[in-house]
Write an enzyme that holds these catalytic residues in place. Structure first.
Site, PDB file in Angstrom:
ATOM      1  N   SER A   1       0.802  -1.239   0.000  1.00  0.00           N
ATOM      2  CA  SER A   1       0.000   0.000   0.000  1.00  0.00           C
ATOM      3  C   SER A   1       0.831   1.284   0.000  1.00  0.00           C
ATOM      4  O   SER A   1       0.263   2.366  -0.190  1.00  0.00           O
ATOM      5  CB  SER A   1      -0.949   0.014   1.194  1.00  0.00           C
TER       6      SER A   1
ATOM      7  N   LYS B   1       0.330   3.357  -2.979  1.00  0.00           N
ATOM      8  CA  LYS B   1      -0.852   4.228  -3.158  1.00  0.00           C
ATOM      9  C   LYS B   1      -0.455   5.703  -3.148  1.00  0.00           C
ATOM     10  O   LYS B   1      -1.158   6.559  -3.704  1.00  0.00           O
ATOM     11  CB  LYS B   1      -1.877   3.952  -2.047  1.00  0.00           C
TER      12      LYS B   1
ATOM     13  N   TYR C   1      -3.627  -2.466 -10.268  1.00  0.00           N
ATOM     14  CA  TYR C   1      -3.523  -2.325  -8.804  1.00  0.00           C
ATOM     15  C   TYR C   1      -2.617  -3.409  -8.209  1.00  0.00           C
ATOM     16  O   TYR C   1      -1.763  -3.128  -7.369  1.00  0.00           O
ATOM     17  CB  TYR C   1      -4.930  -2.381  -8.192  1.00  0.00           C
TER      18      TYR C   1
ATOM     19  N   TYR D   1      -4.894   3.754   8.002  1.00  0.00           N
ATOM     20  CA  TYR D   1      -6.271   3.227   8.111  1.00  0.00           C
ATOM     21  C   TYR D   1      -6.867   3.525   9.480  1.00  0.00           C
ATOM     22  O   TYR D   1      -6.842   4.682   9.915  1.00  0.00           O
ATOM     23  CB  TYR D   1      -6.284   1.716   7.793  1.00  0.00           C
TER      24      TYR D   1
ATOM     25  N   VAL E   1       1.332  -3.810   3.708  1.00  0.00           N
ATOM     26  CA  VAL E   1       1.323  -5.128   4.359  1.00  0.00           C
ATOM     27  C   VAL E   1       2.580  -5.953   4.069  1.00  0.00           C
ATOM     28  O   VAL E   1       2.741  -7.042   4.611  1.00  0.00           O
ATOM     29  CB  VAL E   1       0.054  -5.966   4.042  1.00  0.00           C
TER      30      VAL E   1
HETATM   31  N1  GLN Z   1      -2.260  -5.384  -1.948  1.00  0.00           N
HETATM   32  C1  GLN Z   1      -2.793  -5.272  -0.631  1.00  0.00           C
HETATM   33  C2  GLN Z   1      -4.301  -5.422  -0.642  1.00  0.00           C
HETATM   34  O1  GLN Z   1      -4.936  -4.910  -1.494  1.00  0.00           O
HETATM   35  C3  GLN Z   1      -2.384  -3.942  -0.062  1.00  0.00           C
HETATM   36  C4  GLN Z   1      -2.879  -3.731   1.347  1.00  0.00           C
HETATM   37  C5  GLN Z   1      -1.944  -2.974   2.224  1.00  0.00           C
HETATM   38  O2  GLN Z   1      -0.729  -2.915   2.025  1.00  0.00           O
HETATM   39  N2  GLN Z   1      -2.482  -2.429   3.291  1.00  0.00           N
HETATM   40  O3  GLN Z   1      -4.873  -6.059   0.196  1.00  0.00           O
END
Ligand code: GLN
Length: 304
Positions: free
Chosen positions: A63, A66, A188, A240, A258
Site C-alpha cells: 500500500s 498508493k 492495482y 487506516y 502489508v
Molecule cells: N495489496 C494489498 C491489498 O490490497 C495492499 C494492502 C496494504 O498494504 N495495506 O490487500
C-alpha cells in the site's frame, strides 16, 4: 543532528523487541517473508543518509504504492480526482466495503483499497501505458532504473484478491468506475507488487519532504501544493484505522504496507523508511511503528 548515532540506538534497543503479530497470509507469496527482517534508512534533504540492518533488501511495498499512484494521478488527472475520492479518514480497515454503499461509491480517501482502485481507474483513463509509466515515475523519483514489479507477488494477489475484486465491481455498480474491472485489478496488483528497499523508498519519498523536488536532480516532479496535500492525507489516512495512533506516537505523515514497510517524512528535514514484516491486527508493522516512535522521541523533532 547525529542521525547515525540515533539509528544505532534504535537498532540496539529493538534488537530483542518482540512485536507479536504475523506476516500477511492472505497473499500467499508474502507469507514466505522471514519475519525477523529489520532495516531502516533515512535521507536528509542535503543527500546525507544513515541506515542499519536489512535496509538494502527489497520487499513488496504494497500500500505504500498508493502514495506514488496518487502523486502520478495529481500530475495527470488534476482536480477531477476529488470528485471521485474523498479526503476523510475512514476509521475502518484498509480493505473494508462498509462505507461505500452509504457514500454512493465514493471512497473515503485514496489510501484505502477502494480509493486506490479509483485512482488506478483514473490513471488507466489518462495514461497511454499506465503500468510502464508508473514504473518510470517511481524509477525517476528514486533515481534508480533497476526498480521492477514482482510478477510472482502480483500473480499471487490476483489469485486471492476476492475483496479487491468485490470492491471494484461494487464501485462499478455504483457508477464510480470507468474502465474494465480486470484492467484496474491488474494495474492495482502490479502497483502493490513493486519491490523496493528502505534506501530506495526513503530516496523516492524525498519529493514529499522537499516541495515536490527529487533528491539527486532537484527536478520538480510534482507541485509543492500537491506535496502539501498528499502529506496531509498521509497524516490523516496513512494507517487506516490506526492513523490516529501513528500520529499520536510518531507525529509525522507516513504510509504503511502489508509487506511490512513504513515510510514517513518530516517536511523540510528528511524522509525515512523502515521494514519489519510482522503486522499488528490493523495491518501495520508494529516494530516499524516503534522504530519511528523512537526516532521522533530521540531527535525531539516531529511536525508537532
Ligand atoms: N495489496 C494489498 C491489498 O490490497 C495492499 C494492502 C496494504 O498494504 N495495506 O490487500
Amino acid at each position: 543532528m547525529d542521525y547515525q548515532a540515533i539509528l544505532n540506538v534504535i537498532e540496539k534497543e529493538l534488537e530483542h523487541f518482540d512485536p507479536g503479530g504475523k506476516v500477511p497470509d492472505y497473499i500467499p507469496e508474502l507469507a514466505k517473508i522471514p519475519a525477523n527482517k529489520f532495516g531502516m534508512h533515512l535521507y536528509c534533504l542535503n543527500g546525507d543518509d544513515f541506515c542499519f540492518g536489512d535496509h538494502d533488501e527489497r520487499f513488496s511495498i504494497q500500500s505504500i504504492s498508493k502514495v506514488f499512484t496518487l502523486a502520478l494521478a495529481k500530475k495527470h488527472g488534476g482536480k477531477k480526482i476529488w470528485k471521485r475520492v474523498d479526503v476523510e479518514p475512514s476509521g475502518d480497515p484498509f480493505n473494508s466495503l462498509l462505507q461505500l454503499e452509504k457514500e454512493k461509491g465514493i471512497p473515503r480517501n485514496p489510501f484505502i483499497n477502494a480509493g486506490s482502485l479509483v485512482i488506478a481507474d483514473i490513471l488507466i483513463s489518462e495514461l497511454d501505458n499506465p503500468k510502464e509509466q508508473l514504473l518510470e515515475f517511481v524509477r525517476e523519483i528514486s533515481d534508480d532504473p533497476s526498480i521492477e514489479y514482482d510478477k510472482k507477488v502480483a500473480a499471487s494477489e490476483n489469485e486471492h484478491g476476492y475483496r479487491n475484486i468485490a470492491l471494484v465491481n461494487y464501485m462499478k455498480a455504483l457508477g464510480n468506475i470507468e474502465n474494465d474491472a480486470d484492467d484496474i485489478l491488474d494495474f492495482y496488483f502490479h502497483q502493490c507488487s513493486i519491490a523496493m528497499s528502505c534506501r530506495q523508498l526513503a530516496k523516492a519519498f524525498i519529493i514529499f519532504a522537499n516541495e515536490g523536488k527529487t533528491l539527486n536532480t532537484n527536478k520538480k516532479v510534482i507541485g509543492a501544493n500537491s506535496a502539501k496535500r498528499i502529506n496531509a492525507i498521509m497524516q490523516t489516512c496513512g494507517f487506516y484505522d490506526e492513523a490516529g495512533e501513528f500520529s499520536f506516537r510518531v507525529g509525522l505523515p507516513g504510509k504503511s504496507g502489508v509487506g511490512g514497510g513504513i515510510v514517513a517524512i518530516h517536511p523540510g528535514e528528511y524522509s525515512v523508511a523502515v521494514w519489519s514484516p510482522l503486522l499488528n491486527e490493523k495491518g501495520n508493522s508494529e516494530k516499524g511503528m516503534k522504530a519511528l516512535e523512537e526516532l521522533t522521541s530521540l531527535t525531539g523533532l516531529s511536525i508537532f
